[in-house]
Motif scaffolding. Sequence first.
Motif, mmCIF file in Angstrom:
data_model
loop_
_atom_site.group_PDB
_atom_site.id
_atom_site.type_symbol
_atom_site.label_atom_id
_atom_site.label_comp_id
_atom_site.label_asym_id
_atom_site.label_seq_id
_atom_site.Cartn_x
_atom_site.Cartn_y
_atom_site.Cartn_z
ATOM 1 N N PHE A 37 0.826 -1.171 0.040
ATOM 2 C CA PHE A 37 -0.137 0.097 -0.050
ATOM 3 C C PHE A 37 0.794 1.256 -0.099
ATOM 4 C CE2 PHE A 37 -4.110 -1.928 0.810
ATOM 5 C CZ PHE A 37 -3.640 -3.313 1.578
ATOM 6 N N ARG A 38 0.360 2.421 -0.391
ATOM 7 C CA ARG A 38 1.180 3.476 -0.266
ATOM 8 C C ARG A 38 0.135 4.945 0.118
ATOM 9 N NH1 ARG A 38 2.209 4.442 -6.833
ATOM 10 N NH2 ARG A 38 -0.204 4.810 -7.437
ATOM 11 N N GLN A 39 0.971 5.836 0.635
ATOM 12 C CA GLN A 39 0.288 6.998 1.216
ATOM 13 C C GLN A 39 1.420 8.152 0.821
ATOM 14 O OE1 GLN A 39 -0.645 7.349 5.222
ATOM 15 N NE2 GLN A 39 -2.264 8.589 4.874
ATOM 16 N N ALA A 40 0.484 8.986 -0.131
ATOM 17 C CA ALA A 40 1.056 10.118 -0.777
ATOM 18 C C ALA A 40 0.851 11.531 0.452
ATOM 19 C CB ALA A 40 0.789 10.748 -2.046
ATOM 20 N N PRO A 41 1.606 12.387 0.410
ATOM 21 C CA PRO A 41 1.267 13.479 1.328
ATOM 22 C C PRO A 41 -0.063 14.014 1.048
ATOM 23 C CG PRO A 41 3.526 13.566 0.469
ATOM 24 C CD PRO A 41 2.866 12.720 -0.324
ATOM 25 N N GLY A 42 -0.884 14.139 2.117
ATOM 26 C CA GLY A 42 -2.081 14.734 2.032
ATOM 27 C C GLY A 42 -3.115 13.699 1.500
ATOM 28 N N LYS A 43 -2.794 12.575 1.284
ATOM 29 C CA LYS A 43 -3.887 11.597 0.645
ATOM 30 C C LYS A 43 -4.056 10.391 1.558
ATOM 31 C CE LYS A 43 -2.964 12.962 -4.087
ATOM 32 N NZ LYS A 43 -2.712 12.425 -5.533
ATOM 33 N N GLU A 44 -5.011 9.620 1.333
ATOM 34 C CA GLU A 44 -5.328 8.537 2.133
ATOM 35 C C GLU A 44 -4.372 7.411 1.620
ATOM 36 O OE1 GLU A 44 -9.860 9.131 3.212
ATOM 37 O OE2 GLU A 44 -9.556 7.604 2.044
ATOM 38 N N ARG A 45 -4.107 6.297 2.532
ATOM 39 C CA ARG A 45 -3.426 5.252 2.051
ATOM 40 C C ARG A 45 -4.393 4.424 1.213
ATOM 41 N NH1 ARG A 45 -1.046 1.935 6.946
ATOM 42 N NH2 ARG A 45 -3.429 1.298 6.923
ATOM 43 N N GLU A 46 -3.539 4.135 0.064
ATOM 44 C CA GLU A 46 -4.193 3.260 -1.113
ATOM 45 C C GLU A 46 -3.483 2.009 -1.342
ATOM 46 O OE1 GLU A 46 -4.251 5.460 -4.797
ATOM 47 O OE2 GLU A 46 -2.013 5.419 -4.771
ATOM 48 N N PHE A 47 -4.213 1.002 -1.988
ATOM 49 C CA PHE A 47 -3.843 -0.283 -2.081
ATOM 50 C C PHE A 47 -3.025 -0.209 -3.688
ATOM 51 C CE2 PHE A 47 -3.890 -4.713 -3.199
ATOM 52 C CZ PHE A 47 -4.005 -4.859 -4.647
ATOM 53 N N VAL A 48 -1.907 -0.892 -3.465
ATOM 54 C CA VAL A 48 -0.692 -0.886 -4.911
ATOM 55 C C VAL A 48 -0.941 -2.350 -5.304
ATOM 56 C CG1 VAL A 48 1.413 -0.759 -5.537
ATOM 57 C CG2 VAL A 48 0.289 0.922 -3.666
ATOM 58 N N ALA A 49 -0.756 -3.569 -4.774
ATOM 59 C CA ALA A 49 -0.674 -4.789 -5.432
ATOM 60 C C ALA A 49 -0.799 -5.756 -4.104
ATOM 61 C CB ALA A 49 0.720 -5.019 -6.067
ATOM 62 N N ALA A 50 -1.267 -6.913 -4.495
ATOM 63 C CA ALA A 50 -1.175 -7.791 -3.377
ATOM 64 C C ALA A 50 -0.713 -9.526 -4.005
ATOM 65 C CB ALA A 50 -2.957 -8.150 -3.085
ATOM 66 N N ILE A 51 -0.574 -10.314 -3.265
ATOM 67 C CA ILE A 51 -0.101 -11.429 -3.681
ATOM 68 C C ILE A 51 -0.750 -12.625 -2.915
ATOM 69 C CG2 ILE A 51 2.179 -11.515 -2.438
ATOM 70 C CD1 ILE A 51 3.458 -12.825 -5.055
ATOM 71 N N ASN A 52 -1.006 -13.644 -3.284
ATOM 72 C CA ASN A 52 -1.496 -14.848 -2.621
ATOM 73 C C ASN A 52 -0.118 -15.753 -1.671
ATOM 74 O OD1 ASN A 52 -0.505 -16.443 -4.528
ATOM 75 N ND2 ASN A 52 -2.548 -17.744 -4.470
ATOM 76 N N TRP A 53 -0.751 -16.574 -0.948
ATOM 77 C CA TRP A 53 0.301 -17.166 -0.148
ATOM 78 C C TRP A 53 1.333 -18.068 -0.917
ATOM 79 C CZ3 TRP A 53 1.253 -22.511 -0.043
ATOM 80 C CH2 TRP A 53 0.378 -23.363 -0.924
ATOM 81 N N SER A 54 0.930 -18.554 -2.107
ATOM 82 C CA SER A 54 1.778 -19.130 -2.964
ATOM 83 C C SER A 54 2.527 -18.475 -3.910
ATOM 84 C CB SER A 54 1.198 -20.365 -3.570
ATOM 85 O OG SER A 54 0.397 -19.733 -4.546
ATOM 86 N N GLY A 55 2.220 -17.003 -3.980
ATOM 87 C CA GLY A 55 2.768 -16.148 -5.162
ATOM 88 C C GLY A 55 2.139 -16.612 -6.353
ATOM 89 N N GLY A 56 1.280 -17.482 -6.631
ATOM 90 C CA GLY A 56 0.716 -17.737 -8.009
ATOM 91 C C GLY A 56 -0.500 -16.846 -8.396
ATOM 92 N N SER A 57 -0.823 -15.950 -7.519
ATOM 93 C CA SER A 57 -2.128 -15.040 -8.133
ATOM 94 C C SER A 57 -1.493 -13.625 -7.446
ATOM 95 C CB SER A 57 -3.135 -15.286 -7.219
ATOM 96 O OG SER A 57 -3.884 -16.441 -7.847
ATOM 97 N N THR A 58 -1.517 -12.697 -8.227
ATOM 98 C CA THR A 58 -1.217 -11.180 -8.186
ATOM 99 C C THR A 58 -2.476 -10.587 -8.374
ATOM 100 O OG1 THR A 58 -0.004 -11.070 -9.984
ATOM 101 C CG2 THR A 58 1.118 -11.597 -8.078
ATOM 102 N N TYR A 59 -2.288 -9.112 -7.766
ATOM 103 C CA TYR A 59 -3.513 -8.334 -8.272
ATOM 104 C C TYR A 59 -2.943 -6.864 -8.102
ATOM 105 C CZ TYR A 59 -8.047 -5.824 -8.260
ATOM 106 O OH TYR A 59 -9.104 -5.054 -8.606
ATOM 107 N N TYR A 60 -3.069 -6.027 -9.074
ATOM 108 C CA TYR A 60 -2.558 -4.597 -9.173
ATOM 109 C C TYR A 60 -3.819 -3.485 -9.387
ATOM 110 C CZ TYR A 60 1.702 -7.135 -9.930
ATOM 111 O OH TYR A 60 2.674 -7.999 -10.195
#
Length: 122
Positions: A37-60
Amino acid sequence: QVQLVESGGGLVQAGGSLRLSCAASGRASGTLAMGWFRQAPGKEREFVAAINWSGGSTYYTDSVKGRFTISRDNAKNTMYLQMNSLKPEDTAVYYCASGTVYNRDQTRFASWGQGTQVTVSS
């Protein structure tokens, strides 16, 4: 409880690359879904990317698709975020997180790192 420590942030020019790392320790750290996740100055924290336990699935999130790559090495209990073609709008504090459910909802992630600053100059 899982402990997370990010590293790899810094200052880079637009178009450059950085690789963030997130070292995990603690109970069952290798079996959890993880995300960035990331948070820029003056903004809310936002989702960037996720990965499942095995690494076989990712989402951006759409704004980083084709530029960022999330991966993990469970043998090293470490997750990575390779960031290419960086833009000034990518400037933010980047946080890694872990949870029990593979998703993009930050409220579902129970453990968080302290964050690492990424600054992209134009």
